[in-house]
Design a protein around this motif. Structure first.
Motif, PDB file in Angstrom:
ATOM      1  N   ASP A  85      14.364  50.749  36.712  1.00 22.01           N
ATOM      2  CA  ASP A  85      13.875  51.937  35.999  1.00 22.01           C
ATOM      3  C   ASP A  85      13.287  51.534  34.644  1.00 22.01           C
ATOM      4  O   ASP A  85      13.839  50.673  33.941  1.00 22.01           O
ATOM      5  N   ARG A  86      12.184  52.171  34.272  1.00 20.82           N
ATOM      6  CA  ARG A  86      11.591  52.005  32.935  1.00 20.82           C
ATOM      7  C   ARG A  86      12.253  53.018  32.018  1.00 20.82           C
ATOM      8  O   ARG A  86      12.211  54.230  32.283  1.00 20.82           O
ATOM      9  N   VAL A  87      12.866  52.549  30.907  1.00 22.89           N
ATOM     10  CA  VAL A  87      13.684  53.446  30.101  1.00 22.89           C
ATOM     11  C   VAL A  87      13.535  53.178  28.607  1.00 22.89           C
ATOM     12  O   VAL A  87      13.046  52.141  28.176  1.00 22.89           O
ATOM     13  N   THR A  88      14.005  54.159  27.850  1.00 17.32           N
ATOM     14  CA  THR A  88      14.268  54.007  26.428  1.00 17.32           C
ATOM     15  C   THR A  88      15.559  54.768  26.149  1.00 17.32           C
ATOM     16  O   THR A  88      16.191  55.294  27.070  1.00 17.32           O
ATOM     17  N   ALA A  89      15.964  54.833  24.884  1.00 19.88           N
ATOM     18  CA  ALA A  89      17.168  55.572  24.519  1.00 19.88           C
ATOM     19  C   ALA A  89      17.101  55.897  23.038  1.00 19.88           C
ATOM     20  O   ALA A  89      16.470  55.170  22.258  1.00 19.88           O
ATOM     21  N   PRO A  90      17.756  56.969  22.609  1.00 19.43           N
ATOM     22  CA  PRO A  90      17.877  57.219  21.175  1.00 19.43           C
ATOM     23  C   PRO A  90      18.740  56.140  20.535  1.00 19.43           C
ATOM     24  O   PRO A  90      19.561  55.509  21.221  1.00 19.43           O
ATOM     25  N   PHE A  91      18.554  55.922  19.232  1.00 22.13           N
ATOM     26  CA  PHE A  91      19.359  54.876  18.595  1.00 22.13           C
ATOM     27  C   PHE A  91      20.795  55.329  18.381  1.00 22.13           C
ATOM     28  O   PHE A  91      21.699  54.497  18.236  1.00 22.13           O
ATOM     29  N   ILE A  92      21.037  56.642  18.379  1.00 18.31           N
ATOM     30  CA  ILE A  92      22.403  57.158  18.312  1.00 18.31           C
ATOM     31  C   ILE A  92      22.854  57.459  19.736  1.00 18.31           C
ATOM     32  O   ILE A  92      22.307  58.346  20.402  1.00 18.31           O
ATOM     33  N   LEU A  93      23.842  56.719  20.213  1.00 12.75           N
ATOM     34  CA  LEU A  93      24.347  56.889  21.571  1.00 12.75           C
ATOM     35  C   LEU A  93      25.600  57.763  21.537  1.00 12.75           C
ATOM     36  O   LEU A  93      26.635  57.360  20.996  1.00 12.75           O
ATOM     37  N   GLY A  94      25.497  58.957  22.103  1.00 17.12           N
ATOM     38  CA  GLY A  94      26.660  59.831  22.176  1.00 17.12           C
ATOM     39  C   GLY A  94      27.610  59.380  23.275  1.00 17.12           C
ATOM     40  O   GLY A  94      27.221  58.664  24.208  1.00 17.12           O
ATOM     41  N   CYS A  95      28.870  59.836  23.177  1.00 11.26           N
ATOM     42  CA  CYS A  95      29.838  59.468  24.207  1.00 11.26           C
ATOM     43  C   CYS A  95      29.578  60.212  25.510  1.00 11.26           C
ATOM     44  O   CYS A  95      29.975  59.775  26.584  1.00 11.26           O
ATOM     45  N   GLY A  96      28.893  61.378  25.413  1.00  6.18           N
ATOM     46  CA  GLY A  96      28.578  62.165  26.596  1.00  6.18           C
ATOM     47  C   GLY A  96      29.703  63.048  27.083  1.00  6.18           C
ATOM     48  O   GLY A  96      29.522  63.808  28.045  1.00  6.18           O
ATOM     49  N   ILE A 142      25.937  64.048  16.122  1.00  2.95           N
ATOM     50  CA  ILE A 142      27.153  64.300  15.343  1.00  2.95           C
ATOM     51  C   ILE A 142      28.406  63.985  16.165  1.00  2.95           C
ATOM     52  O   ILE A 142      29.506  64.422  15.826  1.00  2.95           O
ATOM     53  N   CYS A 143      28.242  63.234  17.240  1.00  2.49           N
ATOM     54  CA  CYS A 143      29.377  62.786  18.049  1.00  2.49           C
ATOM     55  C   CYS A 143      30.298  61.904  17.199  1.00  2.49           C
ATOM     56  O   CYS A 143      29.837  60.999  16.508  1.00  2.49           O
ATOM     57  N   ASP A 144      31.591  62.176  17.247  1.00  2.00           N
ATOM     58  CA  ASP A 144      32.545  61.428  16.421  1.00  2.00           C
ATOM     59  C   ASP A 144      32.756  59.998  16.896  1.00  2.00           C
ATOM     60  O   ASP A 144      33.246  59.155  16.136  1.00  2.00           O
ATOM     61  N   THR A 145      32.417  59.702  18.139  1.00  2.00           N
ATOM     62  CA  THR A 145      32.614  58.342  18.663  1.00  2.00           C
ATOM     63  C   THR A 145      31.285  57.702  19.057  1.00  2.00           C
ATOM     64  O   THR A 145      31.224  56.879  19.957  1.00  2.00           O
ATOM     65  N   GLN A 146      30.234  58.087  18.380  1.00  2.00           N
ATOM     66  CA  GLN A 146      28.897  57.576  18.677  1.00  2.00           C
ATOM     67  C   GLN A 146      28.806  56.077  18.410  1.00  2.00           C
ATOM     68  O   GLN A 146      29.547  55.521  17.596  1.00  2.00           O
ATOM     69  N   HIS A 147      27.888  55.429  19.124  1.00  2.00           N
ATOM     70  CA  HIS A 147      27.513  54.044  18.877  1.00  2.00           C
ATOM     71  C   HIS A 147      26.078  54.047  18.366  1.00  2.00           C
ATOM     72  O   HIS A 147      25.256  54.870  18.786  1.00  2.00           O
ATOM     73  N   LEU A 148      25.768  53.112  17.473  1.00  2.00           N
ATOM     74  CA  LEU A 148      24.418  52.997  16.930  1.00  2.00           C
ATOM     75  C   LEU A 148      23.857  51.626  17.289  1.00  2.00           C
ATOM     76  O   LEU A 148      24.344  50.600  16.803  1.00  2.00           O
ATOM     77  N   ILE A 149      22.846  51.635  18.158  1.00  2.00           N
ATOM     78  CA  ILE A 149      22.220  50.381  18.558  1.00  2.00           C
ATOM     79  C   ILE A 149      21.613  49.688  17.338  1.00  2.00           C
ATOM     80  O   ILE A 149      20.863  50.294  16.571  1.00  2.00           O
TER      81      ILE A 149
END
Length: 349
Positions: free
Chosen positions: A80-91, A103-110
């Motif tokens: 798959d051809r993809v991108t993503a936001p730089f703030i990754l929410g836990c979902g 504003i996810c409390d457990t977000q990851h930032l690439i």
């Protein structure tokens, strides 16, 4: 794999061989094909993130091809051809469920809280929630150019400020974020004033759709100048730089009931600024919006603008470099913001 690594703040960024990232159970490994070089990377490299663990690999504006998928990731496929936001929410949390991963409390930032995409490959958590499928007509470099700058600007002017056709918008700072804001404001049929101290940046702003340009270094009172051009003040004003002066000019140039959007990230002594509460915020009944990132669900409306011919991301790309050129690109930001966006599109050297 190859990666651009730095071992101390403001130190040399070297091309090194580093271990491959582990594939998250619920995520994927992306073979990076392009990655933007952003002012936020410069902040990181110069030490704005003091608790950052070194050595570190930056890079958060990426696009690429899925190389591997974890067993708990169900909607993403290898190839798959993809991108993503730089703030990754836990979902999983209430904020993510409501569509607010920034504003996810457990977000990851690439590229910030985890190693980023100044590398041949990068890991993305919660792939079903965070990864975005790219239209076949959108190139990898253009998708990386969207990065945090176009996506953040889009949420700022469209979702937060609700910019309307025919309204005046003032854009303070014409780097990647500012120029993205100008392109998007043009797509929304707004009237645009660009403010910067660089004639090259202002020329690029005019090329991309600004109706009026103001050189702040040659204008004693920028806020007054904007109010004169607009016949009373801008309806929306964006601080795309994050400095005390641009913040003050942005507030001061607004008309009554105007909306200020803070997109530029303040660092150093600019993190705390005086706020003219009575004369401006109270008397003019202004609205102030904080702005940080865009979730994956917000990309579709941007793709729709591109498909409709209202947004040409290639116009933002002004320089393409190899991975080894990251250090020089960031060093240039010590003395100013380049006009347009620099993208890495060669990860072989």
């Amino acid at each position: 794999m190859k990666a651009a690594v730095f071992h101390r703040f403001k130190g040399e960024i070297t091309l090194e061989t580093v271990p491959e990232p582990d594939c998250p159970e619920d995520g994927a490994i992306i073979d990076v094909r392009a990655c933007g070089v952003c002012r936020s990377d410069h902040h990181t490299w110069t030490g704005a993130e003091e608790d950052l663990r070194l050595p570190h690999v930056m890079g958060h504006e990426f696009s690429g091809v899925v190389l591997a998928v974890g067993p708990a990731c169900h909607n993403i496929r290898v190839g798959d051809r993809v991108t993503a936001p730089f703030i990754l929410g836990c979902g999983q949390c209430p904020e993510c469920a409501a569509g607010h991963p920034t504003i996810c409390d457990t977000q990851h930032l690439i590229g910030f809280t985890q190693w980023g995409a100044f590398a041949e490959r990068v890991a993305v958590q919660a792939g079903d929630y965070n990864l975005v499928h790219l239209p076949e007509t959108l190139g990898f470099a253009e998708a990386a150019g969207m990065g945090c700058r176009v996506t953040t600007a889009w949420r700022g002017v469209n979702d937060r400020a609700a910019l309307q056709s025919g309204e005046w918008i003032a854009v303070h700072g014409c780097g990647g974020v500012g120029l993205s804001t100008i392109m998007l404001a043009k797509a929304l049929s707004a009237r645009i004033i660009a403010i910067d101290i660089s004639e090259a940046a202002l020329a690029k702003a005019a090329e991309l759709g600004a109706h009026h340009c103001i050189n702040a270094s040659q204008t004693p009172n920028v806020a007054q100048a904007v109010r004169e051009v607009t016949g009373g003040g801008a309806h929306v004003s964006v601080d795309a730089l994050g400095m005390t002066t641009t913040f003050e000019n942005s507030l001061g140039c607004l008309r009554k009931l105007g909306r200020h959007v803070q997109i530029g990230m303040p660092v150093g002594h600019h993190t705390t600024v005086p706020l003219p509460l009575l004369d401006l915020v109270y008397a003019r009944q202004l609205s102030l919006f904080g702005m940080r990132g865009l979730g994956a669900s917000g990309f579709k409306s941007l793709f729709d603008l591109i498909a409709a011919g209202k947004l040409d991301l290639s116009a933002l790309l002004t320089k393409r470099i190899p991975l080894s050129g990251v250090g020089a690109a960031l060093a240039k930001m010590d003395t100013g913001q380049p006009a347009g966006i620099t993208v890495i599109d060669d990860f072989t050297r």
